[in-house]
Write a protein that holds these residues in place. Structure first.
Motif, PDB file in Angstrom:
ATOM      1  N   ALA A  89      57.777  26.037 -13.123  1.00  0.00           N
ATOM      2  CA  ALA A  89      57.229  27.066 -13.983  1.00  0.00           C
ATOM      3  C   ALA A  89      55.901  27.520 -13.419  1.00  0.00           C
ATOM      4  O   ALA A  89      55.110  26.723 -12.953  1.00  0.00           O
ATOM      5  CB  ALA A  89      57.026  26.511 -15.371  1.00  0.00           C
ATOM      6  N   ARG A  90      55.664  28.814 -13.436  1.00  0.00           N
ATOM      7  CA  ARG A  90      54.366  29.311 -13.021  1.00  0.00           C
ATOM      8  C   ARG A  90      53.999  30.461 -13.934  1.00  0.00           C
ATOM      9  O   ARG A  90      54.756  31.427 -14.028  1.00  0.00           O
ATOM     10  CB  ARG A  90      54.425  29.801 -11.583  1.00  0.00           C
ATOM     11  CG  ARG A  90      53.056  30.058 -11.010  1.00  0.00           C
ATOM     12  CD  ARG A  90      53.118  30.429  -9.553  1.00  0.00           C
ATOM     13  NE  ARG A  90      53.670  31.756  -9.390  1.00  0.00           N
ATOM     14  CZ  ARG A  90      53.916  32.310  -8.197  1.00  0.00           C
ATOM     15  NH1 ARG A  90      53.719  31.627  -7.103  1.00  0.00           N
ATOM     16  NH2 ARG A  90      54.384  33.524  -8.128  1.00  0.00           N
TER      17      ARG A  90
ATOM     18  N   MET B 178      46.019  14.403  -7.415  1.00  0.00           N
ATOM     19  CA  MET B 178      44.929  14.947  -6.622  1.00  0.00           C
ATOM     20  C   MET B 178      45.189  16.405  -6.225  1.00  0.00           C
ATOM     21  O   MET B 178      44.268  17.222  -6.180  1.00  0.00           O
ATOM     22  CB  MET B 178      44.770  14.104  -5.372  1.00  0.00           C
ATOM     23  CG  MET B 178      43.493  14.349  -4.642  1.00  0.00           C
ATOM     24  SD  MET B 178      43.565  13.525  -3.052  1.00  0.00           S
ATOM     25  CE  MET B 178      44.550  14.697  -2.111  1.00  0.00           C
ATOM     26  N   ASP B 179      46.443  16.727  -5.970  1.00  0.00           N
ATOM     27  CA  ASP B 179      46.773  18.084  -5.516  1.00  0.00           C
ATOM     28  C   ASP B 179      46.594  19.143  -6.592  1.00  0.00           C
ATOM     29  O   ASP B 179      46.666  20.334  -6.301  1.00  0.00           O
ATOM     30  CB  ASP B 179      48.223  18.144  -5.018  1.00  0.00           C
ATOM     31  CG  ASP B 179      48.380  17.391  -3.718  1.00  0.00           C
ATOM     32  OD1 ASP B 179      47.358  17.124  -3.065  1.00  0.00           O
ATOM     33  OD2 ASP B 179      49.531  17.071  -3.366  1.00  0.00           O
ATOM     34  N   GLN B 180      46.397  18.697  -7.826  1.00  0.00           N
ATOM     35  CA  GLN B 180      46.168  19.676  -8.886  1.00  0.00           C
ATOM     36  C   GLN B 180      44.696  20.078  -8.987  1.00  0.00           C
ATOM     37  O   GLN B 180      44.359  20.974  -9.742  1.00  0.00           O
ATOM     38  CB  GLN B 180      46.599  19.092 -10.241  1.00  0.00           C
ATOM     39  CG  GLN B 180      48.095  18.890 -10.363  1.00  0.00           C
ATOM     40  CD  GLN B 180      48.425  18.200 -11.678  1.00  0.00           C
ATOM     41  OE1 GLN B 180      48.759  17.025 -11.690  1.00  0.00           O
ATOM     42  NE2 GLN B 180      48.313  18.917 -12.773  1.00  0.00           N
ATOM     43  N   PRO B 333      50.709  22.137 -11.571  1.00  0.00           N
ATOM     44  CA  PRO B 333      51.105  22.008 -10.154  1.00  0.00           C
ATOM     45  C   PRO B 333      51.587  23.324  -9.547  1.00  0.00           C
ATOM     46  O   PRO B 333      51.283  23.618  -8.395  1.00  0.00           O
ATOM     47  CB  PRO B 333      52.241  20.976 -10.201  1.00  0.00           C
ATOM     48  CG  PRO B 333      51.958  20.167 -11.433  1.00  0.00           C
ATOM     49  CD  PRO B 333      51.325  21.102 -12.422  1.00  0.00           C
ATOM     50  N   ALA B 334      52.275  24.128 -10.334  1.00  0.00           N
ATOM     51  CA  ALA B 334      52.809  25.376  -9.778  1.00  0.00           C
ATOM     52  C   ALA B 334      51.707  26.367  -9.422  1.00  0.00           C
ATOM     53  O   ALA B 334      51.929  27.268  -8.619  1.00  0.00           O
ATOM     54  CB  ALA B 334      53.788  26.019 -10.763  1.00  0.00           C
ATOM     55  N   LEU B 335      50.547  26.216 -10.025  1.00  0.00           N
ATOM     56  CA  LEU B 335      49.458  27.171  -9.753  1.00  0.00           C
ATOM     57  C   LEU B 335      48.490  26.692  -8.674  1.00  0.00           C
ATOM     58  O   LEU B 335      47.696  27.482  -8.160  1.00  0.00           O
ATOM     59  CB  LEU B 335      48.656  27.450 -11.031  1.00  0.00           C
ATOM     60  CG  LEU B 335      49.290  28.390 -12.047  1.00  0.00           C
ATOM     61  CD1 LEU B 335      48.374  28.544 -13.263  1.00  0.00           C
ATOM     62  CD2 LEU B 335      49.567  29.763 -11.431  1.00  0.00           C
ATOM     63  N   ALA B 336      48.537  25.407  -8.346  1.00  0.00           N
ATOM     64  CA  ALA B 336      47.532  24.882  -7.416  1.00  0.00           C
ATOM     65  C   ALA B 336      47.532  25.607  -6.065  1.00  0.00           C
ATOM     66  O   ALA B 336      46.455  25.935  -5.551  1.00  0.00           O
ATOM     67  CB  ALA B 336      47.702  23.376  -7.241  1.00  0.00           C
TER      68      ALA B 336
END
Lengths: 488, 488
Positions: A89-90, B178-180, B333-336
């Protein structure tokens, strides 16, 4: 081992979990604080603290004195968010967001310690960094004790802007008022602010071809339409501007990136006249003007401007370190206020510590002494590189842009442009980090682009003996590629 | 006194001036280097250096050996740039630029040392800053010697992101990968990136009313249309969201700015359900969560989210100093990835030195020890303020939002809202810096806004005895305003 009685935090967590699990339903009364305290063997104060926390978070309700009750909390199944094609989802992006999402930043393969020589442009040798001087300046800056800690001025610390004003006059023959200077987080933020404030989505910008990729990308992300104009050994071909109109142009007149040309004064005047005709702005990115070898510094385009046509952009990334994110814009007076407001909205101001440390370096003369030292070191690297290229490759290569800066472009006469990616990839296998010029052209097939493999060779982070070993490997590579016929 | 012979630089300047003045016309030959050297009594090398510089700048032409000639330089009168109404030329701005030009940032009168007490919100006491600890951390960070100096990762230094991940879990019960995490230059840059990536010009955003002004302004500058939703003592009135649709909402659930409410869990769930219904994003600005007094930390809204509906925004401005420009986004996560690219385009990355110094503070536990110390000091200031207000003003005032943070809102029952500006102005004359709540409301006449003068009293930069003296002056002021009838 004695069991430690629950603290307020433990009671709070336990009750929250029970409410969540439905042990206490909405509207149900919790035990009185007295009863629960007795049950758990803790003080009533402890239970009260837990209840107050639950109350403050809205899990329970109840005025002082009244029995605490579980609050009405909307429950039920939670709908899944819409998921896009990739299964993740985004949330919807703005058009800017969509453009950013499509932006592929230049690949920066991590510099491998196993490479014999990594000629990545933009890196500096850690050994050149004036560690002791910087540490002293930072310590002095960290020792500043203002009465109170407040946000600084959005345009930057007044002391730094004053020090830069004097530096620009001494070092670059650039005269400006302090109020025209806005401190930014490296030249990239300067470009971004220009893109946002001056470029309308769908508007055109003129850019050198080939060019500095991150500049093209930031203008494109802002929705600008690139008009690539050929650059040759004298920089932007200003004769090609006739008939073009654009709000914004981006140029590197002191040392065209990547080709290395110094723009002659006739072209400078032609560029300024063009900008005035379109009422446009020219961004002059003076990214490496500290590094001159056989020629004295060329005054910036800014010094020739008469109106509002030039925005001058400087940085300390090449003189100190790319990790120190400080740069500066010198703006036409009429634009300084709007850039200052935009900087405040973007991130309030550049970090105080670095601003004050840089002020100390500039005011003490340490910055210019360091630049001179760096220039000598890089002159040595450059001389080693040019000698090694000449000795090992002779007229199989043409070297461009060596008068200035921290890189050269090397063209390989016997290797077709199409083989550039393979050449670079094999270089990495053989132990050298080399970087193709191809991606810096907007049109890979442009007439402007010679049909030869070309590399951008940055030498500022490579020591002379590594340069020699690296060029030896490069020469072997050229040998292999030139004898071997291109694969069909 | 002996006349010092001209150096190459002097010869270069003189010739350039002569060319500019028409002494040598385009196409005219310059004297030979030999002749000029003899005339000036300098070495031929010196003259050659000057000629080479003129050549490299394009003032003259001439290949090696041939006589140097003045280049053809376009001349003639330079047209004036178009001038706008104000009489100052300003290159055209983008629509974003026009909106920024119209933005009036909150006035920040310089804090005067002559004030008895300056209750400006956002400032911290310099004495609270952990100077020694910070200096040590900065020195350690400045001592890091990587092999080469390169641009860092756009999302921030991996060590810092790891340290923050652990800190957020310990201190805020916030679990993320961490990736977020994307490190930004203070929370303002976090807001700006959200505005750019998620808000389309003409799109709507929900914002608390009253609210943090710089948030509203950054969304409005991006072209967003504000939907103000009333905030009360429990934060945003989520019951008012029914029927509204927006891509973005901005909330301060841990401590509503400025009113100070802690959002109860029912409203939190209602807000999340609303965001899922509109596929929108909620920015949770957790700007002062370090400061809790009678209640334990409330977990962030983020901890309740199940999908991609929350962007969590943190900062060190309230715990360390507003001049350290470091904040962080915790993204779905999808926006990072798109935020990381946007950060790279905006300014490549946050400054390395501060990132590493903060990592050292977080990893060593010094950050949390400092937060505890600061919390104690601010608890003392708060207690002094509340006691002084109660003692000197009693029920003539209502104090809101005192459970948390570094400010309270004080409402003055006997003073009409319309007299707020005069009240504040007179306060400054009498020696106290106080700041009106009025400008934080979108609609000054909103039903939500009580018809009483209100002040946002920040106490983090004021010492207890100054607080007492400041409140004494405030009480006199209230006396003067309450007895005196409003001017017609």
């Amino acid at each position: 081992m004695a069991v430690r009685p629950l603290g307020a935090r433990g009671i709070y967590s336990a009750l929250k979990a029970q409410i969540g699990a439905g042990v206490y339903r909405p509207g149900a009364a919790l035990p009185s604080t007295r009863a629960l305290a007795a049950e758990l063997g803790v003080s009533r104060t402890t239970v009260t603290a837990a209840y107050e926390q639950l109350l403050s978070e809205g899990f329970i309700s109840g005025r002082q004195g009244a029995r605490a009750r579980v609050a009405a909390i909307p429950a039920g199944p939670r709908p899944e968010a819409a998921r896009d094609g990739a299964g993740q989802a985004r949330p919807g992006l703005s058009r800017y967001g969509e453009r950013v999402a499509e932006t592929v930043l230049p690949a920066r393969p991590p510099s491998s310690a196993r490479l014999v020589a990594d000629f990545r442009y933009g890196d500096l040798a850690a050994a050149d960094f004036p560690s002791d001087i910087w540490k002293r300046a930072v310590t002095m800056a960290a020792r500043r004790r203002p009465q109170r800690l407040s946000y600084d001025a959005p345009a930057g610390a007044q002391e730094l802007r004053q020090a830069l004003q004097a530096y620009l006059w001494r070092a670059r023959s650039l005269r400006c008022e302090m109020d025209q200077i806005v401190i930014v987080n490296g030249s990239q933020q300067g470009l971004d602010l220009c893109a946002r404030l001056l470029l309308e989505p769908g508007g055109s910008f003129v850019i050198e071809d080939p060019c500095y990729g991150m500049a093209r990308q930031v203008f494109a992300a802002a929705g600008g339409i690139a008009i690539p104009v050929e650059a040759d050994q004298d920089g932007l071909r200003t004769d090609r501007l006739a008939g073009l109109a654009a709000r914004l142009a981006y140029v590197t007149p002191s040392h065209q990136y990547p080709l290395g040309g110094v723009m002659p004064v006739a072209r400078r005047l032609e560029l300024l006249a063009w900008a005035r005709r379109c009422s446009g702005c020219v961004i002059e990115d003076d990214y490496d003007s500290e590094y001159r070898y056989d020629i004295a510094p060329v005054p910036p385009l800014y010094a020739l401007a008469e109106g509002n046509e030039i925005i001058y952009l400087g940085t300390v990334s090449k003189a100190l370190s790319p990790t120190i994110r400080l740069g500066y814009l010198v703006l036409p007076p009429a634009l300084a206020p709007v850039f200052t407001t935009a900087k405040a909205l973007a991130d309030r101001h550049a970090p105080g510590l670095e601003q004050h440390a840089l002020t100390i370096l500039l005011e003490s003369g340490a910055y210019e002494r360091h630049v001179r030292r760096s220039r000598r070191r890089n002159a040595e690297r450059r001389a080693t590189l040019l000698a090694a290229l000449s000795c090992r490759l002779g007229d199989r290569v043409t070297v461009a842009g060596a008068d200035a800066g921290l890189h050269v472009v090397v063209w390989f006469r016997d290797i077709a442009a199409a083989r550039e990616p393979d050449f670079v990839a094999l270089g990495r296998v053989k132990g050298i980090g080399v970087y193709p010029i191809g991606p810096l052209y907007m049109h890979a097939d442009a007439a402007a682009r010679p049909d030869m493999a070309g590399l951008v060779i940055g030498y500022a982070s490579v020591e002379p003996q590594e340069i020699e070993r690296g060029v030896a490997i490069l020469a072997e590579l050229v040998g292999a590629f030139s004898t071997e016929p291109p694969q069909p």
